[in-house]
Enzyme design. Sequence first.
Site, PDB file in Angstrom:
ATOM      1  N   LYS A   1      47.511 -92.961  37.168  1.00  0.00           N
ATOM      2  CA  LYS A   1      48.237 -93.526  38.303  1.00  0.00           C
ATOM      3  C   LYS A   1      47.213 -94.069  39.309  1.00  0.00           C
ATOM      4  O   LYS A   1      46.021 -94.029  39.063  1.00  0.00           O
ATOM      5  CB  LYS A   1      49.115 -92.462  38.959  1.00  0.00           C
ATOM      6  CG  LYS A   1      50.230 -91.972  38.056  1.00  0.00           C
ATOM      7  CD  LYS A   1      51.273 -91.124  38.792  1.00  0.00           C
ATOM      8  CE  LYS A   1      50.915 -89.670  38.861  1.00  0.00           C
ATOM      9  NZ  LYS A   1      52.057 -88.795  39.224  1.00  0.00           N
TER      10      LYS A   1
ATOM     11  N   ALA B   1      43.602 -99.916  38.701  1.00  0.00           N
ATOM     12  CA  ALA B   1      42.968 -99.151  37.620  1.00  0.00           C
ATOM     13  C   ALA B   1      43.941 -98.879  36.489  1.00  0.00           C
ATOM     14  O   ALA B   1      43.628 -99.099  35.313  1.00  0.00           O
ATOM     15  CB  ALA B   1      42.419 -97.839  38.170  1.00  0.00           C
TER      16      ALA B   1
ATOM     17  N   ARG C   1      45.834 -89.329  35.018  1.00  0.00           N
ATOM     18  CA  ARG C   1      44.518 -89.212  34.383  1.00  0.00           C
ATOM     19  C   ARG C   1      43.465 -89.871  35.271  1.00  0.00           C
ATOM     20  O   ARG C   1      43.652 -90.993  35.740  1.00  0.00           O
ATOM     21  CB  ARG C   1      44.531 -89.907  33.020  1.00  0.00           C
ATOM     22  CG  ARG C   1      43.221 -89.725  32.252  1.00  0.00           C
ATOM     23  CD  ARG C   1      43.121 -90.685  31.072  1.00  0.00           C
ATOM     24  NE  ARG C   1      44.171 -90.527  30.076  1.00  0.00           N
ATOM     25  CZ  ARG C   1      44.136 -89.629  29.090  1.00  0.00           C
ATOM     26  NH1 ARG C   1      43.113 -88.823  28.960  1.00  0.00           N
ATOM     27  NH2 ARG C   1      45.143 -89.556  28.238  1.00  0.00           N
TER      28      ARG C   1
ATOM     29  N   LYS D   1      33.684 -89.691  39.452  1.00  0.00           N
ATOM     30  CA  LYS D   1      32.805 -90.064  40.564  1.00  0.00           C
ATOM     31  C   LYS D   1      33.449 -91.157  41.431  1.00  0.00           C
ATOM     32  O   LYS D   1      33.545 -91.021  42.647  1.00  0.00           O
ATOM     33  CB  LYS D   1      31.453 -90.536  40.010  1.00  0.00           C
ATOM     34  CG  LYS D   1      30.407 -90.757  41.071  1.00  0.00           C
ATOM     35  CD  LYS D   1      29.059 -91.169  40.478  1.00  0.00           C
ATOM     36  CE  LYS D   1      28.361 -90.016  39.793  1.00  0.00           C
ATOM     37  NZ  LYS D   1      26.933 -90.326  39.490  1.00  0.00           N
TER      38      LYS D   1
ATOM     39  N   GLY E   1      35.087-102.333  45.241  1.00  0.00           N
ATOM     40  CA  GLY E   1      34.454-101.077  45.627  1.00  0.00           C
ATOM     41  C   GLY E   1      35.148 -99.920  44.937  1.00  0.00           C
ATOM     42  O   GLY E   1      34.742 -98.760  45.051  1.00  0.00           O
ATOM     43  N   THR E   2      36.180-100.270  44.209  1.00  0.00           N
ATOM     44  CA  THR E   2      37.068 -99.305  43.584  1.00  0.00           C
ATOM     45  C   THR E   2      36.493 -98.713  42.313  1.00  0.00           C
ATOM     46  O   THR E   2      36.964 -97.679  41.845  1.00  0.00           O
ATOM     47  CB  THR E   2      38.383-100.021  43.278  1.00  0.00           C
ATOM     48  OG1 THR E   2      38.055-101.366  42.853  1.00  0.00           O
ATOM     49  CG2 THR E   2      39.234-100.128  44.514  1.00  0.00           C
TER      50      THR E   2
ATOM     51  N   GLN F   1      37.012 -92.952  46.130  1.00  0.00           N
ATOM     52  CA  GLN F   1      38.222 -93.538  46.696  1.00  0.00           C
ATOM     53  C   GLN F   1      38.881 -92.566  47.670  1.00  0.00           C
ATOM     54  O   GLN F   1      39.361 -92.967  48.727  1.00  0.00           O
ATOM     55  CB  GLN F   1      39.203 -93.884  45.573  1.00  0.00           C
ATOM     56  CG  GLN F   1      38.765 -95.069  44.729  1.00  0.00           C
ATOM     57  CD  GLN F   1      38.719 -96.321  45.556  1.00  0.00           C
ATOM     58  OE1 GLN F   1      39.752 -96.848  45.961  1.00  0.00           O
ATOM     59  NE2 GLN F   1      37.538 -96.796  45.863  1.00  0.00           N
TER      60      GLN F   1
ATOM     61  N   GLU G   1      44.602 -95.472  47.470  1.00  0.00           N
ATOM     62  CA  GLU G   1      45.193 -95.365  48.804  1.00  0.00           C
ATOM     63  C   GLU G   1      45.626 -93.944  49.146  1.00  0.00           C
ATOM     64  O   GLU G   1      45.816 -93.608  50.317  1.00  0.00           O
ATOM     65  CB  GLU G   1      46.405 -96.303  48.901  1.00  0.00           C
ATOM     66  CG  GLU G   1      46.009 -97.756  48.676  1.00  0.00           C
ATOM     67  CD  GLU G   1      47.194 -98.693  48.518  1.00  0.00           C
ATOM     68  OE1 GLU G   1      47.249 -99.705  49.224  1.00  0.00           O
ATOM     69  OE2 GLU G   1      48.061 -98.421  47.678  1.00  0.00           O
TER      70      GLU G   1
ATOM     71  N   LEU H   1      40.019 -91.686  35.572  1.00  0.00           N
ATOM     72  CA  LEU H   1      39.228 -92.469  34.615  1.00  0.00           C
ATOM     73  C   LEU H   1      37.726 -92.278  34.828  1.00  0.00           C
ATOM     74  O   LEU H   1      36.940 -92.407  33.890  1.00  0.00           O
ATOM     75  CB  LEU H   1      39.613 -93.951  34.729  1.00  0.00           C
ATOM     76  CG  LEU H   1      41.107 -94.211  34.451  1.00  0.00           C
ATOM     77  CD1 LEU H   1      41.474 -95.661  34.756  1.00  0.00           C
ATOM     78  CD2 LEU H   1      41.472 -93.858  33.012  1.00  0.00           C
TER      79      LEU H   1
END
Lengths: 168, 733
Positions: free
Chosen positions: B690, B514, B617, B622, B471-472, B627, B694, B619
């Site tokens: 990074k 990521a 950064r 959206k 879902g990330t 998140q 969470e 990525l």
Amino acid sequence: METRLSINGDTHMLDADPRTTLLDALRNHLGLTGSKKGCDHGQCGACTVLIDGRRINSCLTLACMHDGQEITTIEGLGEPGNLSPLQAAFVRHDGYQCGYCTPGQICSATAMLKEAEQGWPSYVSDDLDGAPALDGEEISERMSGNLCRCGAYSNIVDAITQVVGERA
Amino acid sequence: MTNSLTMDTPAERRRLDEMHQGLVGEPLDRPDGPLKVSGRATYAHEWNLEDTAYGVLVRATIAKGKAAIANRAEIEAMDGVLTVLTDNRFLRNPAQGTAGEAPVQSGLDVEYFGQPVALVVAETFEQARHAAQAVIFDGEAEADVPFDPEAVDPEEQEDETVDQGDLDAAMREAAHSIDAVYRTAGHAAAAMEPHCSIASWDGDELTLRGSYQMLKYNVAELADALGIDEDKVRILSPFVGGGFGSKLGISPEAVSAAIAAKALGRPVVVNMARQQVFDAILRRSETRQHVRLAADEDGRLTGIGHEALVSNAPGEEFAEPVTQSTHFLYAGESRKLGLSIARIHRTPAGSVRAPGEAVGMPVLECAMDELAEAAAIDPVELRKRNIPERHPEEDIPFSSRKYVEALDEGARRFGWDKRNRHPGGLVEGEWLIGHGMAGASRVNMLNAAEARVTLSADGHATVETDMTDIGTGTYAILSQVAGEMLGLPIDKVETKLGDSSFPKGPGSGGSWGASSSGSAVFLACEEIRKAICERLDCEESDLTLKDGTATAGNRSLPLADLLGGDDLVGEGKIEPGKTGEECAQATYGAYFCEVAVNRYTGETRVRRMTGVFGAGRILNRKTATSQCLGGITWGIGMALTEELVHDPRDGHIVNRDLAEYHVPVNLDVPQIDIVLLDERDDAASPIQAKGIGELGLCGAAGAVANAIYNATGIRVRNFPITLDKLIGELPGS
Ligand code: FES
Ligand code: FES
């Protein structure tokens, strides 16, 4: 037990244990796995389908109770390349993350728009008469039977708001 | 050709910024979106293998002792039943994240109420469920089993202990001090897709279609649990219906499905019921946290104490790392941090989204709010005054840190200057209005990751890794990184995930997915760029790739022509290195919240919430925003409603379903305002990214709690802040 199920315009003859829920009939017997099982107890909305246009938790009803009724599942609302307006709006607004609650959200929203059009009030409506305007709070309340653990609610409301706007 | 990089030096050359396709960071729609919204994405249960039998797990109904099935013959004779399985290889509980080996396997030895001890397999789900419900145990329950974490002698976690300076003296000498005990309830991850596995064997080779976050570890765990070689196990998890830590490690349904499928010689699906997920999947520990803050006249911290008690089952190493961000977030010479663990027989505990900070940060941030009140300093200003120059315990520098920017930007957007300044004093009809804020912080980690990128002769690229998308947004961001590096429009890039036969990714966990897998894809693409340069006979720095065309100097060539029928394959591999030790890496943010508390019922409604975050950064703006929305939603749940309730007699989880364990619903969450700050963290990864999965949760509940204080004048130090904790003390009640 034999049941004639009319799903997304196709007729299916189901021969299943009478204990089979509509959700399990769809998923385990008919290969329609778009409707999800999040709780199996009517608590999450992931299994929402439309029966004669009205939203229902398909885990809370038995397949054999729907002989002859018109059932619409997420697969019947649209497909990649030909998405329904709500489906497309969910993609555009990121109205999901893992996507597991999403078919239920979209089926639910599809029926919810109709309920509002027909003038059904909700818990947050100021007025019990007349067509309620679907602002953010009305949408949130009417969609609160569909849990999203990923927490996509803000985007779900945005997606539905876009479709409400397009219809107006 | 593998392009390997160990992150030993900061990546000062920001290569993604030198690229020309313009994909990275863009708020592109997820490529997997159309499948998800049309019900065509295949989650674990949804493969419909021919001849699949249905397994239903049976739970122990004693907390500790030996279980035995009293009516096995009767069950086996029931309609459709194929087998009733008990096995010493059954898992007591899921493996902890990144374990890479089987967790405790205890067969019929029960260590908590709800432990899955048997599997009933039948031709249909209805038959299996019915038979499973008919199983009767005549287990021997042991007496005097500890269930209450505050009633046992805890074990101290030595490596979490810090005792620096003299906190007692600092507290004595402080102009302003706070000394308070907070409690947070246990939480369930409650991913919307229950844990499910379909096991099928081809000879001695097992394929498991499951819902898992970290395939490279899961393969090792499953193989170890079954006693077979890792190369005989393949796991497929292309779509995962939410994880939040609960699917980090292999769990009971996978092992039992594999054993049953082998025994029956046909595929077996085991889908845990929602109640079983609550019973047997690792929970977040409840915590008791003693916080002490000592400050001078100006609110500058001279000392910090944060000592926590958490719980877990015997034999589980994991201890909720409550003080993880307290180590470095704020200054203060004297420091006393500690973590103790109570061994009890509740459902074992493990990683649930943002282990540590999820519960530690809200408490620290509530204590900071108490201090701001005591010292009569603006809570935003108090935080800014206490941001340390260097890591206050390890004396190392910080990598990029956007804490001040987040605080300032959040305050500006929210209108913090117009906040209510008189706790309990702002009334609108039957509602008390309050404003609160909190900081966000989460440690940043990189994990070893590999990926393969193939640039095909026709000019489209394929990314392959066993990384997952829970879902990330992994499908989106990896395509964006590859498209950026190879100069391809997004529809010319496809990302394939969730197959353990692909190169080993980092897994989705610890917020490292990521940045780690994105870096592996970046490195693989560098390899392909090198090969393109050889064909063009140019320097890498002269190469421009955009819209499927390679340009070097005054030559320009469509990629398909350049490839001349060949595929180019690049492999990338990233490993954490010295930058992870030589500087303190974390992500930061700030939350601002407005609540309305009903002055008669104590019901709290969150009316407004702003979150500002710096996570290196970004990525895809959206999916990154999503998140953060999710994290804040969890924070609202933790603040107001989420609480695992255990029966004091046998430890069992009383509210083991979604009707009784209250996750936020749509109307509980306002339209949240998210801002992502522009940042590059060279020390974090070669793509300067990074983690962000969470961060949105790491302090959010504190902002809600502080707003409740501001609305009511009541400081509740026991999460969740349900109305019963307010109603007796409401102004005018
Ligand atoms: S699966 Fe039907 S409501 Fe949850
Ligand atoms: S998108 Fe994951 S539960 Fe809603």
